[in-house]
Design a protein around this motif. Structure first.
Motif, mmCIF file in Angstrom:
data_model
loop_
_atom_site.group_PDB
_atom_site.id
_atom_site.type_symbol
_atom_site.label_atom_id
_atom_site.label_comp_id
_atom_site.label_asym_id
_atom_site.label_seq_id
_atom_site.Cartn_x
_atom_site.Cartn_y
_atom_site.Cartn_z
ATOM 1 N N LEU A 1 10.320 3.885 3.979
ATOM 2 C CA LEU A 1 9.297 3.751 4.789
ATOM 3 C C LEU A 1 7.894 3.516 3.876
ATOM 4 O O LEU A 1 7.289 2.809 3.951
ATOM 5 N N LEU A 2 7.877 4.277 2.701
ATOM 6 C CA LEU A 2 6.834 4.043 1.777
ATOM 7 C C LEU A 2 6.671 2.663 1.360
ATOM 8 O O LEU A 2 5.541 2.041 1.207
ATOM 9 N N TRP A 3 7.814 2.012 0.973
ATOM 10 C CA TRP A 3 7.609 0.519 0.714
ATOM 11 C C TRP A 3 7.586 -0.588 1.538
ATOM 12 O O TRP A 3 6.842 -1.463 1.706
ATOM 13 N N ALA A 4 8.022 -0.266 2.833
ATOM 14 C CA ALA A 4 7.830 -1.048 4.190
ATOM 15 C C ALA A 4 6.515 -0.891 4.648
ATOM 16 O O ALA A 4 5.722 -1.811 4.778
ATOM 17 N N ASP A 5 5.832 0.346 4.475
ATOM 18 C CA ASP A 5 4.427 0.397 4.889
ATOM 19 C C ASP A 5 3.515 -0.472 3.611
ATOM 20 O O ASP A 5 2.484 -0.777 4.193
ATOM 21 N N THR A 6 3.913 -0.261 2.431
ATOM 22 C CA THR A 6 3.159 -0.841 1.472
ATOM 23 C C THR A 6 3.401 -2.411 1.534
ATOM 24 O O THR A 6 2.246 -3.070 1.608
ATOM 25 N N MET A 7 4.320 -2.822 1.701
ATOM 26 C CA MET A 7 4.391 -4.489 2.133
ATOM 27 C C MET A 7 3.616 -4.784 3.105
ATOM 28 O O MET A 7 3.049 -5.943 2.944
ATOM 29 N N ALA A 8 3.805 -4.186 4.361
ATOM 30 C CA ALA A 8 3.071 -4.477 5.284
ATOM 31 C C ALA A 8 1.750 -4.572 5.115
ATOM 32 O O ALA A 8 0.790 -5.535 5.552
#
Length: 275
Positions: free
Chosen positions: A71-78
């Motif tokens: 989730l952290l990386w998905a949120d960051t990329m978005a």
């Protein structure tokens, strides 16, 4: 005895002085957290570092049971993708309109009042309009960033263009430069480093508008996650996310500053002025 205004710290002292406020804030937090946890080990307001570590590991290293994503990386990329689009479009608009307004008096007479009016509109006030016009997808979020910072960049670059020495403009025209050549060979090189500075100054506002848009209508993103978990008082997730956003903003600011120094060393030297 040297005056205080003439005393400059060396590299090590500057680093230590820069870290000092962060260390003081961290120390205050640790003391307050320890006091609250001693009274209530299940306190959620000021969790300890163990709770932070567990939350970060869960968000960054363990796939979500619902989506299978980290989730952290998905949120960051978005969020970074939306921010990049917003900053890029704002920079393009700011550079083009700022140069045109600063160099061509007829364009300045027509566009400058309009840009000034746009810059005074609170961007959050038009967010519902953006959702109605563009829907709840990515366009409305990027548009909010552009509406929030592009007029400010335009006005800043227009002012910088108007500050160029008149002698420089006259000399270029004396040598046969037309309007297009004057813009490309004289004005543009002078304004590109100032554009990077304007982006750095607008970075805080861009993050603010991005997080606000994500909090209202998004399915992923750093702002979305913060406002999603607030209902559970999950400070062990919220505070690391806030720290992560701050670190990302610092990294982007540092990258823009480095780009300015490498691409335009003459501007960095003149801006430093020996201070």
């Amino acid at each position: 005895m040297p005056r205080l205004v003439n005393r400059h710290p060396d590299r090590i002292s500057r680093l230590l002085l820069g870290l000092l406020p962060f260390l003081l804030v961290l120390a205050v937090y640790l003391l307050a957290s320890a006091e609250r946890l001693a009274a209530n080990p299940n306190d959620k307001l000021l969790p300890g570092f163990a709770a932070f570590g567990a939350a970060i590991w869960r968000m960054a290293a363990l796939p979500s049971e619902r989506s299978g994503e980290l989730l952290l990386w998905a949120d960051t990329m978005a969020s970074l993708a939306r921010l990049a689009w917003g900053l890029g479009i704002s920079a393009a608009i700011g550079l083009v309109v700022g140069i045109v307004n600063g160099v061509i008096p007829l364009a300045r007479a027509g566009l400058s009042p309009f840009v000034a009016g746009l810059s005074l509109i609170p961007p959050m006030a038009v967010l519902p309009i953006l959702f109605i016009v563009f829907g709840l997808g990515e366009v409305s979020k990027v548009a909010l960033i552009v509406i929030g910072i592009a007029p400010v960049i335009v006005r800043d670059l227009q002012a910088r263009a108007l500050e160029l020495p008149v002698e420089l403009i006259v000399k270029a025209q004396t040598l046969g430069a037309n309007t297009w050549t004057l813009i490309l060979r004289v004005v543009l090189p002078q304004l590109l480093p100032r554009l990077l500075d304007a982006l750095r100054l607008s970075l805080g506002g861009a993050w603010l508008f991005l997080i606000a848009a994500e909090a209202i209508a998004a399915s992923e993103g750093l702002g979305y996650r913060i406002f999603l978990v607030r209902r559970y008082l999950a400070m062990d997730v919220i505070l690391p996310y806030v720290a992560w956003i701050t670190l990302l903003a610092f990294a982007i600011d540092w990258a823009l500053r480095l780009l300015s120094r490498r691409a335009f060393p003459w501007f960095a030297a003149s801006a430093g002025g020996g201070r």
